[in-house]
Design a protein around this motif. Sequence first.
Motif: not given
Length: 350
Positions: A55-75, A207-212
Amino acid sequence: MMSALMVLSWAGAAKGQGFGPIGLKSKVTLQRKLPALVHLPGTSVRLIVNGHEGMGDLASDFKTLLGSELLKDDPRLRIEEKGAESTVDCLITDFEHPPATNSTRPGPPNKKGQTSPVNYTRVTGLMRVSFKARGTRGETLGSDNVTAKYDEEFDTSGNSLSGGVLGSLKNGAKRITGGAKAEDMNPPTDAELRNKLMNSAIQQIVTQLVNTRETIEVYLAKGKAMDVGIKDAEGGLWPRALETWEAAPPLARPVDDAYRLYDVGVAYEAMAYAADDMKAAMKYLDEASINYGKAIDDNPAEKYFIAPQKRIETAIAHYEKLQHEMEKPPPPPPAAAPAAAKKTTKKKGS
């Protein structure tokens, strides 16, 4: 705490009760705000994502997308690899994407009652992720196991039929304004399904970590019993629309009255998103769920009734978790470090 922005469009009237052609639907766009379940200290966060073997590539892509979504909801946040004030540690425990299955069944009857065989393709997928949010001292701020599922069936003309286990991935809460995309009307490619599962799992974590804020598009059903209330809903007068629909006598046929009950559910959902406190929001969400459920019971064949019920269940579950977190006793203060023992020097001759 919560607010709603509603943009509605209305074109013409339709005969009978229901949604009618796409161009004649009354569309409602709601902005739903969900408060975070945990508080991430500071403004820096470290992301750790691991997966099982392969799952190496999957984990890497998941991390990138997770970071993007966190920053989108909480700049305010920024991603740091070292010295971060909080850490979000994820483990992808399962990822399943079996080959699509094909089957042939009789299609819907034509005007003469005749049926023809139709080929169907069913696509399924699943992803499970466990995560834990930790503070500067390593203390646990929150943790959960989330599951993303996809289960859709398509006919040879490219129409989605079943709504699947997670029909709400397509027809429920959306991160951007807009209707169903063209690719949603056809079986997803392997890459598209992978992204759908990642997005669903990540949204449940974020949705559990930041206001969305989520953009939700729904349609109001039309008919003689609902049209007056729709005019009030167009003006954002949801309590008046609700009063009209609830006071209207039930239609003779349950399959028709289902659409009135559905509109009642939409009104309660809109009022929940405009509520000022959590208790009122949960009350309205419960009422919305009850009326959506009644609509499904009276007319289970109506596909537009499925996604709202799933959407409401998700919101209710979120607020139940929030209430549980608020009722938890505060964590004990960190124990003070033991005082260092003083060294004594023995004098000569003593």
